[in-house]
Design a protein around this motif. Sequence first.
Motif, PDB file in Angstrom:
ATOM      1  N   SER A   1      -4.709 -12.985  -8.987  1.00 54.05           N
ATOM      2  CA  SER A   1      -5.383 -13.453  -7.535  1.00 54.05           C
ATOM      3  C   SER A   1      -5.306 -11.992  -6.793  1.00 54.05           C
ATOM      4  O   SER A   1      -4.828 -11.121  -7.207  1.00 54.05           O
ATOM      5  CB  SER A   1      -4.522 -14.222  -7.182  1.00 54.05           C
ATOM      6  N   SER A   2      -6.239 -12.285  -5.688  1.00 53.80           N
ATOM      7  CA  SER A   2      -6.671 -11.220  -4.610  1.00 53.80           C
ATOM      8  C   SER A   2      -6.281 -11.601  -3.476  1.00 53.80           C
ATOM      9  O   SER A   2      -6.868 -13.047  -3.039  1.00 53.80           O
ATOM     10  CB  SER A   2      -8.020 -10.401  -4.897  1.00 53.80           C
ATOM     11  N   LEU A   3      -5.773 -11.068  -2.444  1.00 56.68           N
ATOM     12  CA  LEU A   3      -5.708 -11.294  -1.277  1.00 56.68           C
ATOM     13  C   LEU A   3      -7.172 -10.664  -0.431  1.00 56.68           C
ATOM     14  O   LEU A   3      -7.366  -9.217  -0.616  1.00 56.68           O
ATOM     15  CB  LEU A   3      -4.820 -10.701  -0.245  1.00 56.68           C
ATOM     16  N   GLU A   4      -7.736 -11.291   0.541  1.00 56.83           N
ATOM     17  CA  GLU A   4      -8.841 -10.577   1.123  1.00 56.83           C
ATOM     18  C   GLU A   4      -8.249 -10.663   2.530  1.00 56.83           C
ATOM     19  O   GLU A   4      -8.298 -11.569   3.217  1.00 56.83           O
ATOM     20  CB  GLU A   4      -9.923 -11.308   1.066  1.00 56.83           C
TER      21      GLU A   4
ATOM     22  N   GLY B   1     -11.993  -4.928  11.553  1.00 51.68           N
ATOM     23  CA  GLY B   1     -13.392  -5.440  10.958  1.00 51.68           C
ATOM     24  C   GLY B   1     -13.419  -4.625   9.523  1.00 51.68           C
ATOM     25  O   GLY B   1     -14.748  -4.960   9.011  1.00 51.68           O
ATOM     26  N   ILE B   2     -12.527  -4.096   9.024  1.00 49.86           N
ATOM     27  CA  ILE B   2     -12.469  -3.556   7.597  1.00 49.86           C
ATOM     28  C   ILE B   2     -11.800  -4.520   6.781  1.00 49.86           C
ATOM     29  O   ILE B   2     -10.665  -4.940   6.783  1.00 49.86           O
ATOM     30  CB  ILE B   2     -11.888  -2.198   7.438  1.00 49.86           C
ATOM     31  N   VAL B   3     -12.539  -4.874   5.472  1.00 50.55           N
ATOM     32  CA  VAL B   3     -11.923  -5.761   4.518  1.00 50.55           C
ATOM     33  C   VAL B   3     -11.697  -5.328   3.238  1.00 50.55           C
ATOM     34  O   VAL B   3     -12.295  -4.421   2.883  1.00 50.55           O
ATOM     35  CB  VAL B   3     -12.956  -7.140   4.340  1.00 50.55           C
ATOM     36  N   LYS B   4     -10.338  -5.571   2.860  1.00 45.97           N
ATOM     37  CA  LYS B   4      -9.887  -4.979   1.723  1.00 45.97           C
ATOM     38  C   LYS B   4      -9.394  -6.017   0.799  1.00 45.97           C
ATOM     39  O   LYS B   4      -8.780  -6.938   1.145  1.00 45.97           O
ATOM     40  CB  LYS B   4      -8.669  -3.750   2.126  1.00 45.97           C
ATOM     41  N   LEU B   5      -9.382  -5.728  -0.742  1.00 45.09           N
ATOM     42  CA  LEU B   5      -8.848  -6.976  -1.549  1.00 45.09           C
ATOM     43  C   LEU B   5      -7.558  -5.946  -2.166  1.00 45.09           C
ATOM     44  O   LEU B   5      -7.360  -4.800  -2.150  1.00 45.09           O
ATOM     45  CB  LEU B   5      -9.858  -6.955  -2.813  1.00 45.09           C
ATOM     46  N   VAL B   6      -6.615  -6.899  -1.932  1.00 41.38           N
ATOM     47  CA  VAL B   6      -5.173  -6.556  -2.668  1.00 41.38           C
ATOM     48  C   VAL B   6      -4.631  -7.276  -3.714  1.00 41.38           C
ATOM     49  O   VAL B   6      -4.549  -8.693  -3.785  1.00 41.38           O
ATOM     50  CB  VAL B   6      -4.207  -6.676  -1.468  1.00 41.38           C
ATOM     51  N   ASP B   7      -4.358  -6.853  -4.920  1.00 41.95           N
ATOM     52  CA  ASP B   7      -3.920  -7.640  -5.940  1.00 41.95           C
ATOM     53  C   ASP B   7      -2.556  -8.039  -5.945  1.00 41.95           C
ATOM     54  O   ASP B   7      -1.725  -7.712  -5.233  1.00 41.95           O
ATOM     55  CB  ASP B   7      -4.093  -6.434  -7.265  1.00 41.95           C
TER      56      ASP B   7
END
Length: 192
Positions: free
Chosen positions: A97-100, A105-111
């Motif tokens: 899964s990933s967290l968005e 205002g900056i979006v990052k994905l985290v495993d």
Amino acid sequence: MKMAEYMLEKVLMEVSDITQGVSGQKPFFLMLCEAGGTRKLSVMIGAFEAQSILVVMRGVKLERPLLPDVYLQTMRLFGMQLREVVIHKVLDGVYYSSLEIEQNGIVKLVDVRTSDAIALALRCNAPIYTIESLLAREHIFEDGHGAISIPVSSVDIEVLREALSRAIRDEKYELAAQLRDEIARREKNVGE
């Protein structure tokens, strides 16, 4: 998986239940239902992860915070917001899964482990998604009489070994051969 790759095929899921394995021992199974649909995913999780999710589902107030509570407090301190969780892959019984997360205002994905992602999403009231191709392939089947069938790829090797023992004991040799082959495939992949 990059954000753009799964944007078009996301399916909203809802946490419906946590059940214990047939033997009354570990593992626990986190049941996710398709919102407005009938398909379900079953994600194996450990006892601590089950507790972390159940306290939110049941509205239990704990004296001390669990780790997802600490994550949430930290995110708030740094002005971060969990926008959504996406369950995007399953391999050998492990869901990925990933967290968005958005900050300034900056979006990052985290495993992240799926159980942790869901525990955090429940605390943040963030939506939980999976992707259509995963749901189509991995959803559980119910026979209408209370029995369910879970895809082999959705369970870990220990559960497969238990199922193999039962299949042999019950003289279901075709099933036993399939389970044996899947166990051998996974053991080979670990050795590579």
